[in-house]
Design a protein around this motif. Structure first.
Motif, short mmCIF file in Angstrom:
data_model
loop_
_atom_site.label_atom_id
_atom_site.label_comp_id
_atom_site.label_asym_id
_atom_site.label_seq_id
_atom_site.Cartn_x
_atom_site.Cartn_y
_atom_site.Cartn_z
N UNK A 95 0.83 -1.20 0.00
CA UNK A 95 0.00 0.00 0.00
C UNK A 95 0.87 1.25 0.00
N UNK A 96 0.65 2.10 -1.00
CA UNK A 96 1.35 3.38 -1.10
C UNK A 96 0.32 4.51 -1.10
N UNK A 97 0.61 5.55 -0.35
CA UNK A 97 -0.30 6.70 -0.32
C UNK A 97 -0.31 7.33 1.06
N UNK A 98 -1.02 8.45 1.16
CA UNK A 98 -1.15 9.15 2.43
C UNK A 98 -2.47 8.75 3.07
N UNK A 99 -2.40 8.33 4.32
CA UNK A 99 -3.60 7.87 5.02
C UNK A 99 -4.53 9.05 5.32
N UNK A 100 -5.80 8.89 4.95
CA UNK A 100 -6.79 9.93 5.21
C UNK A 100 -7.70 9.56 6.37
N UNK A 101 -7.56 8.35 6.88
CA UNK A 101 -8.45 7.89 7.95
C UNK A 101 -7.72 6.87 8.81
N UNK A 102 -7.98 6.94 10.11
CA UNK A 102 -7.37 5.96 11.02
C UNK A 102 -7.89 4.56 10.73
N UNK A 103 -9.05 4.47 10.09
CA UNK A 103 -9.58 3.15 9.73
C UNK A 103 -8.63 2.38 8.83
N UNK A 104 -7.81 3.12 8.06
CA UNK A 104 -6.87 2.46 7.15
C UNK A 104 -5.86 1.59 7.89
N UNK A 105 -5.66 1.86 9.16
CA UNK A 105 -4.73 1.05 9.94
C UNK A 105 -5.18 -0.41 10.02
N UNK A 106 -6.47 -0.65 9.80
CA UNK A 106 -6.98 -2.02 9.83
C UNK A 106 -6.40 -2.86 8.70
N UNK A 107 -5.88 -2.19 7.66
CA UNK A 107 -5.31 -2.90 6.52
C UNK A 107 -3.95 -3.53 6.85
N UNK A 108 -3.32 -3.05 7.92
CA UNK A 108 -1.93 -3.42 8.15
C UNK A 108 -1.76 -4.30 9.39
N UNK A 109 -2.75 -5.15 9.64
CA UNK A 109 -2.71 -6.01 10.83
C UNK A 109 -2.60 -7.49 10.46
N UNK A 110 -2.20 -7.76 9.21
CA UNK A 110 -2.15 -9.14 8.74
C UNK A 110 -0.70 -9.61 8.57
N UNK A 111 0.17 -9.21 9.51
CA UNK A 111 1.57 -9.63 9.46
C UNK A 111 2.27 -9.19 8.19
N UNK A 112 3.06 -10.09 7.61
CA UNK A 112 3.82 -9.78 6.41
C UNK A 112 2.95 -9.77 5.15
N UNK A 113 1.68 -10.08 5.30
CA UNK A 113 0.79 -10.14 4.15
C UNK A 113 0.47 -8.73 3.63
N UNK A 114 0.47 -7.74 4.50
CA UNK A 114 0.19 -6.36 4.09
C UNK A 114 1.28 -5.43 4.59
N UNK A 115 1.72 -4.52 3.73
CA UNK A 115 2.76 -3.57 4.10
C UNK A 115 2.34 -2.15 3.71
N UNK A 116 2.49 -1.23 4.64
CA UNK A 116 2.24 0.17 4.34
C UNK A 116 3.59 0.82 4.01
N UNK A 117 3.71 1.34 2.80
CA UNK A 117 4.99 1.83 2.30
C UNK A 117 5.05 3.36 2.22
N UNK A 118 3.97 4.05 2.63
CA UNK A 118 3.99 5.50 2.66
C UNK A 118 3.76 6.14 1.30
N UNK A 119 4.08 7.42 1.25
CA UNK A 119 3.89 8.20 0.02
C UNK A 119 5.12 8.09 -0.86
N UNK A 120 4.92 7.99 -2.18
CA UNK A 120 6.05 7.94 -3.12
C UNK A 120 5.76 8.84 -4.32
N UNK A 121 6.83 9.27 -4.97
CA UNK A 121 6.71 10.03 -6.21
C UNK A 121 7.99 9.82 -7.02
#
Length: 232
Positions: free
Chosen positions: A92-118
């Motif tokens: 997942x790349x991008x800027x978080x607009x909601x704290x709910x998005x943190x639910x995406x990153x609770x599946x161990x190594x299966x999901x990774x939050x990589x932050x904003x890129x350009x």
């Protein structure tokens, strides 16, 4: 005030035929042209070597509801529960607009939050992934999908992205309903079939993206504005 602005416009520009067909403004102004978003085509893209674990890329605003991340989260939970954690990875790349998005990153190594890129970092994000996903509830014409196609990357999109017909007609990926079960089933199917079809997907995506090259669209836009100026 806005309706008067649209009514007396010489032309209304839509991003796609699908956006035009769904527009409420056709009732007050039928004078229209199609001018899609574009993408810069990188001539040095080559077919990747599949690593054995399907890497699915999400690169857009992390808008929990608007981008359908709530439904995607449920699909990921299903994949996790069914034992697919070692066969698929979500980046997942991008800027978080909601704290709910943190639910995406609770599946161990299966999901990774990589932050904003350009820039070059953004290009690298497209290079390392296998499939792009955008399960939005509403889009005009998402540039991120065009960028993914330009890197030879098949896409998973919902009809609401307004680009689903392009994906389906050109065999550039999968169109899914905004349903956790449908997304889950599509990803499971992709895990099993992607390696054998990747070369075909790669070629289809590159060919499809080429029609959205900014150079081509720049010439098209000039022609459209010439017809507007000349009242043709």
């Amino acid at each position: 005030f806005f309706n008067r602005f649209v009514r007396w416009a010489n032309r209304v520009i839509y991003l796609s035929e699908n956006e035009k067909s769904r527009s409420i403004f056709l009732k007050i102004n039928k004078r229209s042209s199609i001018l899609p978003n574009g993408v810069k085509i990188d001539k040095d893209i080559s077919c990747k070597v599949y690593s054995g674990k399907l890497k699915i890329l999400y690169l857009s605003r992390l808008d929990w509801k608007g981008k359908g991340l709530d439904v995607l989260c449920d699909a990921i939970r299903m994949l996790y529960g069914k034992g697919y954690a070692n066969r698929v990875e979500f980046l997942f790349y991008g800027t978080k607009e909601s704290v709910d998005c943190d639910k995406l990153f609770v599946f161990g190594e299966m999901t990774k939050y990589c932050g904003y890129v350009s820039g070059d970092d953004k290009k690298e994000a497209f290079r390392i992934a296998d499939i792009f996903i955008l399960p939005s509830r509403s889009e005009g014409m998402p540039v991120a999908v065009l960028e993914a196609l330009s890197f030879g990357m098949p896409c998973i999109v919902t009809p609401e992205t307004n680009i689903a017909t392009l994906i389906e007609d050109n065999e550039c990926g999968w169109v899914v309903y905004l349903s956790a079960k449908d997304i889950f089933n599509t990803i499971v199917n992709a895990i099993d079939t992607f390696p054998s079809k990747y070369q075909l997907y790669f070629e289809n995506c590159i060919n499809t993206a080429s029609q959205f090259d900014w150079g081509i669209l720049a010439e098209k836009s000039i022609e459209i504005y010439k017809t507007i100026i000349n009242n043709e």
